[in-house]
Design a protein around this motif. Structure first.
Motif, PDB file in Angstrom:
ATOM      1  N   GLY A   7       0.811  -1.216   0.000  1.00  0.00           N
ATOM      2  CA  GLY A   7       0.000   0.000   0.000  1.00  0.00           C
ATOM      3  C   GLY A   7       0.842   1.262   0.000  1.00  0.00           C
ATOM      4  O   GLY A   7       0.536   2.230  -0.702  1.00  0.00           O
ATOM      5  N   ASP A  11       1.091   4.141  -2.880  1.00  0.00           N
ATOM      6  CA  ASP A  11       0.965   5.585  -2.648  1.00  0.00           C
ATOM      7  C   ASP A  11       2.123   6.345  -3.272  1.00  0.00           C
ATOM      8  O   ASP A  11       1.939   7.410  -3.865  1.00  0.00           O
ATOM      9  N   LEU A  14       1.507   6.558  -7.000  1.00  0.00           N
ATOM     10  CA  LEU A  14       0.440   7.514  -7.329  1.00  0.00           C
ATOM     11  C   LEU A  14       0.912   8.956  -7.169  1.00  0.00           C
ATOM     12  O   LEU A  14       0.416   9.852  -7.857  1.00  0.00           O
ATOM     13  N   ALA A  22      -8.916   5.667 -12.367  1.00  0.00           N
ATOM     14  CA  ALA A  22      -9.426   4.939 -11.204  1.00  0.00           C
ATOM     15  C   ALA A  22      -9.385   3.431 -11.405  1.00  0.00           C
ATOM     16  O   ALA A  22      -9.170   2.680 -10.447  1.00  0.00           O
ATOM     17  N   THR A  23      -9.571   2.971 -12.629  1.00  0.00           N
ATOM     18  CA  THR A  23      -9.539   1.532 -12.880  1.00  0.00           C
ATOM     19  C   THR A  23      -8.161   0.943 -12.614  1.00  0.00           C
ATOM     20  O   THR A  23      -8.042  -0.213 -12.224  1.00  0.00           O
ATOM     21  N   SER A  25      -5.689   2.671 -10.561  1.00  0.00           N
ATOM     22  CA  SER A  25      -5.308   2.969  -9.175  1.00  0.00           C
ATOM     23  C   SER A  25      -6.054   2.078  -8.185  1.00  0.00           C
ATOM     24  O   SER A  25      -5.499   1.711  -7.152  1.00  0.00           O
ATOM     25  N   GLY A  26      -7.275   1.706  -8.509  1.00  0.00           N
ATOM     26  CA  GLY A  26      -8.043   0.835  -7.625  1.00  0.00           C
ATOM     27  C   GLY A  26      -7.469  -0.564  -7.528  1.00  0.00           C
ATOM     28  O   GLY A  26      -7.665  -1.259  -6.533  1.00  0.00           O
ATOM     29  N   ALA A  27      -6.757  -0.984  -8.551  1.00  0.00           N
ATOM     30  CA  ALA A  27      -6.165  -2.322  -8.577  1.00  0.00           C
ATOM     31  C   ALA A  27      -4.666  -2.297  -8.328  1.00  0.00           C
ATOM     32  O   ALA A  27      -3.993  -3.313  -8.483  1.00  0.00           O
ATOM     33  N   LEU A  28      -4.136  -1.154  -7.913  1.00  0.00           N
ATOM     34  CA  LEU A  28      -2.686  -0.996  -7.838  1.00  0.00           C
ATOM     35  C   LEU A  28      -2.026  -1.938  -6.834  1.00  0.00           C
ATOM     36  O   LEU A  28      -0.944  -2.466  -7.104  1.00  0.00           O
TER      37      LEU A  28
END
Length: 127
Positions: A7, A11, A14, A22-23, A25-28
């Motif tokens: 996580g 960060d 990002l 979002a597609t 970053s949501g699965a990063l």
């Protein structure tokens, strides 16, 4: 020694890569876990998803950035420029996302080679 989790590496990515959809970053975190497994296979060393040692973080970050840029290209993101640290590619100077992704993948491979690999030998007895 400062350890990190997937996580916190996500960060960091990002913060370095602007306009991540979002597609992606949501699965990063899941994407980084796949890259972490790749790094484990490549080096033969256990990296783990939490408590990632400082020596593995630069390679994992570069692998993650390269993968994010590849996915952004697949999504058809129309980036006018990509700026990652000191590296900037303007649109019109070739495929900016692809060029940046290739550069980060090479950087990650160099960092993983610097980590070294564990080699195992097996002796087979029999006839």
């Amino acid at each position: 020694m400062v350890t990190a989790s997937l996580g916190s590496v996500a960060d960091r990515i990002l913060n370095r890569v602007p306009d991540v959809p979002a597609t992606v970053s949501g699965a990063l975190v899941a994407i980084l876990d796949e890259e972490r497994l790749y790094m484990e296979q490549y080096t033969g060393q256990t990296v783990g998803s939490v408590g990632i040692a400082e020596k593995y973080q630069p390679a994992l970050t570069s692998l993650g950035i390269a993968r994010v840029l590849d996915l952004m290209q697949l999504e058809g993101i129309d980036a006018t420029s990509v700026t990652l640290g000191d590296f900037t590619v303007q649109k019109g100077a070739g495929d900016s996302l692809s060029s940046a992704s290739e550069r980060y993948r090479k950087d990650a491979m160099e960092k993983m080679r610097a980590l070294g690999t564990n080699i195992r030998f097996t002796r087979i007895i029999g006839g």
